[in-house]
Each structure stands twice: as structure tokens, then as C-alpha cells.
Design a protein around this motif. Structure first.
Motif, PDB file in Angstrom:
ATOM      1  N   ALA A 114      41.695  43.398  59.123  1.00 21.49           N
ATOM      2  CA  ALA A 114      40.789  44.020  60.085  1.00 21.49           C
ATOM      3  C   ALA A 114      40.993  43.499  61.501  1.00 21.49           C
ATOM      4  N   THR A 115      41.217  42.183  61.644  1.00 18.38           N
ATOM      5  CA  THR A 115      41.318  41.608  62.984  1.00 18.38           C
ATOM      6  C   THR A 115      42.721  41.670  63.554  1.00 18.38           C
ATOM      7  N   GLY A 116      43.722  41.901  62.719  1.00 16.23           N
ATOM      8  CA  GLY A 116      45.094  41.934  63.186  1.00 16.23           C
ATOM      9  C   GLY A 116      45.651  40.562  63.497  1.00 16.23           C
ATOM     10  N   THR A 117      44.960  39.534  63.025  1.00 17.13           N
ATOM     11  CA  THR A 117      45.417  38.157  63.200  1.00 17.13           C
ATOM     12  C   THR A 117      45.006  37.363  61.972  1.00 17.13           C
ATOM     13  N   GLU A 118      45.527  36.152  61.834  1.00 10.20           N
ATOM     14  CA  GLU A 118      45.315  35.399  60.598  1.00 10.20           C
ATOM     15  C   GLU A 118      43.887  34.881  60.473  1.00 10.20           C
ATOM     16  N   VAL A 119      43.307  35.102  59.289  1.00  9.00           N
ATOM     17  CA  VAL A 119      41.978  34.584  58.971  1.00  9.00           C
ATOM     18  C   VAL A 119      42.110  33.637  57.787  1.00  9.00           C
ATOM     19  N   THR A 120      41.606  32.429  57.940  1.00 14.91           N
ATOM     20  CA  THR A 120      41.668  31.433  56.869  1.00 14.91           C
ATOM     21  C   THR A 120      40.304  30.785  56.694  1.00 14.91           C
ATOM     22  N   LEU A 121      40.079  30.210  55.519  1.00 12.89           N
ATOM     23  CA  LEU A 121      38.873  29.428  55.305  1.00 12.89           C
ATOM     24  C   LEU A 121      39.172  28.305  54.329  1.00 12.89           C
ATOM     25  N   SER A 122      38.356  27.264  54.390  1.00  9.65           N
ATOM     26  CA  SER A 122      38.608  26.081  53.573  1.00  9.65           C
ATOM     27  C   SER A 122      38.116  26.253  52.150  1.00  9.65           C
ATOM     28  N   SER A 123      36.863  26.704  51.997  1.00  4.76           N
ATOM     29  CA  SER A 123      36.309  26.775  50.652  1.00  4.76           C
ATOM     30  C   SER A 123      35.146  27.742  50.567  1.00  4.76           C
ATOM     31  N   VAL A 124      34.900  28.219  49.343  1.00  7.71           N
ATOM     32  CA  VAL A 124      33.754  29.058  49.028  1.00  7.71           C
ATOM     33  C   VAL A 124      33.095  28.481  47.779  1.00  7.71           C
ATOM     34  N   LYS A 125      31.785  28.303  47.838  1.00  8.41           N
ATOM     35  CA  LYS A 125      31.045  27.825  46.676  1.00  8.41           C
ATOM     36  C   LYS A 125      29.813  28.695  46.496  1.00  8.41           C
ATOM     37  N   ILE A 126      29.756  29.422  45.365  1.00  9.62           N
ATOM     38  CA  ILE A 126      28.644  30.328  45.097  1.00  9.62           C
ATOM     39  C   ILE A 126      28.052  30.005  43.730  1.00  9.62           C
TER      40      ILE A 126
END
Length: 260
Positions: free
Chosen positions: A42-54
């Protein structure tokens, strides 16, 4: 015959149970992969994240280290660093094909880097245009279709409804070519969006990205430009005065023009 039927039912139950176990035991990695995939598209650039906890029992979760990098040709590395994000999901909505309902997303202490080059082009507006293009509806005049959110599987992905989205305690950091490496920081006003996707029966990830990034960009431009322009003007005037070049006068208004 009855015995065979019972065995068949048992097999189906086991398959269903296995599917449910896979979904919930891998929910964190599934959500992480989806955010990075759709965010990047969607943004046309790199999206990263460290962690998800649900938590599958309460629907409460945290997302850490979400970063949206800058488009190419900009000097600063990131456009958004979203800090700590807490999420509350209606776990019942995970079942079936209807929209996934998120009761609340709370984004704390985000950092927005607003970079403007010599031509007046900004990173935030570039990303906003990318999200608008990605989420654009079909063009009936040319027969082109909008970009699919199904990842090429042929099956549309689930839509999403977000009841409340909060962004608070953030800051905007201005990086301008005229500052020659120096950055100026100002508070980001609190943002509260409600009922995202509700009226349309759910929104796609691209549509959500378009609305959220568009709002953050607009707020950053509207509410921060005056303060940033004042600081930029003072910084440049001090620099030029020390160099014996005199007062540049209307630098603040010039910067405001670039920020619009």
C-alpha cells in the motif's frame, strides 16, 4: 453404516479442530506477515515490525516496532516509527467470512519524520499518493481494476472494521534540505478516528492505510507547519546573520509554502 458415518464425522471434527489450532497457534505470525505484506504494497515502501502478540482468549494484543521506511531518494531512513500499539479484537469476528472487528487500536508515542527536498516534494505526500493509488477503485473508462488484496489466491481477503483508532503523544520531526542535516521537532496533535470501514461493511487493508496515513499527513501539514516554519526561519536567520549574510526576512512563509 452408522459406524462409518460416525468415523467420517469424527475425521471432519479433527480436521476442523486442527484448522482452528493452526489459526490460533499461528495468529501472531499470520498477523505480522499480513501487516508487512499489505503495508509494503500500500505504501510503496518497506514496512517492518518487530513482534505481534495477541491473546486468543481476550482478543487483546500488542504490536511492537512497526516502521514505515521512506521512499527512495529521501535522506532520512524512516517516515513513521509507531512505537507501542495496543489492539483489542472481537475474537468472535475471526470466524466466518464477515469483516474482522477491531474494537480499538491505540498507537502511543509515534515518531513522524517529515522530509522536504529542495523542490518541495515531501516523503509523507509521496507515501500518501502511493496509498491513494493502491486503494483506487476500478477505472471504468480504461477497464483497469483496482489492485487486489487477495495475494493472487483468487479469493478476496477479509475486510476490517475499526471502531476507534487513537494516535497520541507523538512528534513530528522536520528534515529540510535548507537545514543541512539539522532536524526540528514539534508535537503531533492527538488523532482519533472512528468507525473505519463500518459504513461500507468493512475496509480493505489498502483503504485503511489510505485513510490513516492521509489523516496523519494532513494533521502533520496543517497543525505543525506554522511552528516548524517559525523554527526554521529563526535557525536560518541566525545562521545567515553569523555568516554576515543578513536577515532572510520571509523564510518562514517560504517554508510554509513548501509544507502545504
Amino acid at each position: 453404516m452408522l459406524k462409518k458415518l460416525m468415523i467420517g464425522i469424527l475425521v471432519l471434527v479433527l480436521i476442523a479442530a486442527g484448522g482452528v489450532y493452526f489459526l490460533f497457534s499461528n495468529l501472531d505470525s499470520i498477523v505480522k506477515a499480513a501487516i508487512e505484506k499489505y503495508g509494503t504494497q500500500a505504501t510503496g515502501t518497506e514496512v517492518t515490525l518487530s513482534s505481534v502478540k495477541i491473546s486468543t482468549s481476550t482478543g487483546e494484543g500488542t504490536i511492537s516496532g512497526l516502521v514505515i521506511k521512506n521512499p527512495k531518494d529521501f535522506n532520512t531512513p524512516n517516515a513513521f516509527e509507531l512505537g507501542s500499539i495496543s489492539v483489542t479484537i472481537d475474537t468472535k469476528s475471526l470466524w466466518g467470512d464477515g469483516p474482522i472487528v477491531i474494537h480499538e487500536i491505540d498507537i502511543k508515542t509515534p515518531k513522524v519524520t517529515f522530509e522536504v527536498d529542495n523542490s518541495g516534494r515531501s516523503n509523507l505526500q509521496t507515501i500518501e499518493k502511493n496509498t491513494q493509488s493502491y486503494a483506487a477503485p476500478a477505472n471504468t473508462s480504461t477497464g483497469t481494476s483496482p489492485k487486489s488484496d487477495n495475494g493472487g489466491s483468487g479469493k478476496p481477503d477479509r475486510k476490517i472494521i475499526i471502531s476507534d483508532l487513537y494516535i497520541h503523544d507523538g512528534q513530528v520531526q522536520l528534515s529540510h534540505a535548507l537545514l543541512k542535516g539539522k532536524e526540528i521537532t514539534t508535537p503531533l496533535p492527538t488523532i482519533h478516528l472512528t468507525n473505519i470501514g463500518k459504513d461500507s461493511g468493512g475496509a480493505s487493508p489498502a483503504q485503511i492505510a489510505k485513510q490513516v496515513i492521509g489523516t496523519v499527513t494532513a494533521v502533520s501539514l496543517k497543525d505543525s507547519s506554522a511552528a516548524l516554519a517559525k523554527q526554521v526561519s529563526g535557525t536560518l536567520n541566525d545562521t545567515l546573520n553569523k555568516a554576515g549574510a543578513g536577515n532572510v526576512g520571509d523564510v518562514g512563509n517560504q517554508i510554509k509554502g513548501l509544507l502545504r
